[in-house]
Write an enzyme that holds these catalytic residues in place. Structure first.
Site, mmCIF file in Angstrom:
data_model
loop_
_atom_site.group_PDB
_atom_site.id
_atom_site.type_symbol
_atom_site.label_atom_id
_atom_site.label_comp_id
_atom_site.label_asym_id
_atom_site.label_seq_id
_atom_site.Cartn_x
_atom_site.Cartn_y
_atom_site.Cartn_z
ATOM 1 N N GLU A 37 0.787 -1.102 0.105
ATOM 2 C CA GLU A 37 -0.048 -0.018 -0.063
ATOM 3 C C GLU A 37 0.883 1.179 -0.044
ATOM 4 O O GLU A 37 0.499 2.340 -0.416
ATOM 5 C CB GLU A 37 -0.678 0.055 1.468
ATOM 6 N N ASP A 224 -13.202 -2.890 -1.853
ATOM 7 C CA ASP A 224 -14.177 -3.590 -1.952
ATOM 8 C C ASP A 224 -15.442 -3.003 -1.375
ATOM 9 O O ASP A 224 -15.428 -2.311 -0.366
ATOM 10 C CB ASP A 224 -13.961 -5.148 -1.252
HETATM 11 N N1 ADE Z 1 -9.332 -3.700 4.064
HETATM 12 C C1 ADE Z 1 -9.780 -3.696 2.690
HETATM 13 N N2 ADE Z 1 -10.891 -4.220 2.518
HETATM 14 C C2 ADE Z 1 -11.591 -4.462 3.814
HETATM 15 C C3 ADE Z 1 -12.649 -5.019 4.559
HETATM 16 N N3 ADE Z 1 -13.540 -5.279 3.810
HETATM 17 N N4 ADE Z 1 -12.872 -5.030 5.912
HETATM 18 C C4 ADE Z 1 -11.523 -4.681 6.565
HETATM 19 N N5 ADE Z 1 -10.560 -4.236 6.257
HETATM 20 C C5 ADE Z 1 -10.387 -3.979 4.758
#
Ligand code: ADE
Length: 266
Positions: A37, A224
């Protein structure tokens, strides 16, 4: 520089006449869970790995450092798990590196940057970058009076109205837990936290920084959609590179905005 134990970092220290001394921000520590990242930013800012790390010899924590304009920039990653060789994500490593970084580097400002899941019901889309307005935990359920509030651990982020306006960034609340998936119990707590984004470190970084009164900004890129129909891990891996590039762009704008400014200008 250092937090003074009186609720002010040196960059916003009140002197004996009650006058707020304005000094430009000089030292920034980024806490980033996964080196992947941070990599675009490390390269863009030409930061170098500190071979004389201030951290204990036993830990895998990595410090990348360098000057960018007038700013002393440090990126601290918790590094790889010694047994499994994967990034040491989640709240325990994040708390430890935040504590050690404050002790060793005495930052004026901490920035926790990374990826997060977003809720489309709250307006989040893939590749959005959010400035976090407040952070809380969603997996510390303690149904005992007052301990319930301790468990949630809600903390306001350092206010940055001018930064948000100038960069036209989205703003939302963050909920943190040690799981990437979302159990029904977590879902209930995340809704109670009114979160737009969900991660695995932010509230832990904010907790430690708050102890030492170091102003903290949290900046999260959405990989996401938690309330979408794709499996989280698949969507996360698919979008990680694109979101990391987007984060790099936004963080560069954030650093350019901070350069030459005092905390109260943010
Ligand atoms: N980092 C990226 N996506 C995530 C998620 N859905 N839950 C926790 N940390 C994350």
């Amino acid at each position: 520089m250092a937090a003074n134990g009186d609720g002010f970092s040196n960059a916003s220290m009140e002197n004996l006449t009650g006058h707020v001394e304005k000094r430009p921000i000089s030292t920034i520590v980024f806490i980033v869970a996964m080196q992947k990242e941070a990599q675009p930013l490390i390269e863009r800012l030409r930061l170098v790995k500190d071979v004389n790390s201030p951290f204990p010899k036993e830990v895998a924590w990595i410090l990348f450092k360098g000057m960018y304009k007038d700013l002393n920039i440090n990126i601290v990653c918790p590094g790889k798990d010694s047994a499994l060789g994967v990034d040491s994500v989640c709240t325990v490593p994040a708390s430890l590196v935040t504590y050690a970084s404050i002790q060793a580097l005495q930052p004026d400002l901490i920035i926790n940057a990374g990826t997060a899941g977003g809720f489309k019901a709250k307006g989040a889309s893939i590749c959005d970058v959010y400035i976090v307005s407040s952070s809380a935990f969603h997996d510390r359920r303690i149904p005992v009076p007052v301990l319930d509030l301790y468990g949630v651990g809600m903390r306001k982020a350092f206010p940055t109205p001018n930064l948000i306006k100038e960069l036209n960034l989205k703003v939302g609340r963050l909920s943190t837990g040690d799981s990437m998936d979302m159990s029904p119990h977590d879902k209930e707590s995340i809704t109670a936290n009114d979160a737009t984004v969900k991660d695995m470190e932010g509230a832990a970084v904010a907790y430690v920084a708050d102890i030492f009164k170091v102003p903290t900004i949290l900046i999260k890129g959405v990989t996401d959609i938690v309330d979408g129909n794709r499996p989280t891990s698949e969507e996360f891996l698919e979008n990680l590179a694109a979101v990391t590039a987007q984060l790099d762009e936004s963080i560069t704008k954030v650093i350019d905005f901070i350069s030459g400014k005092c905390l109260s200008d943010l």
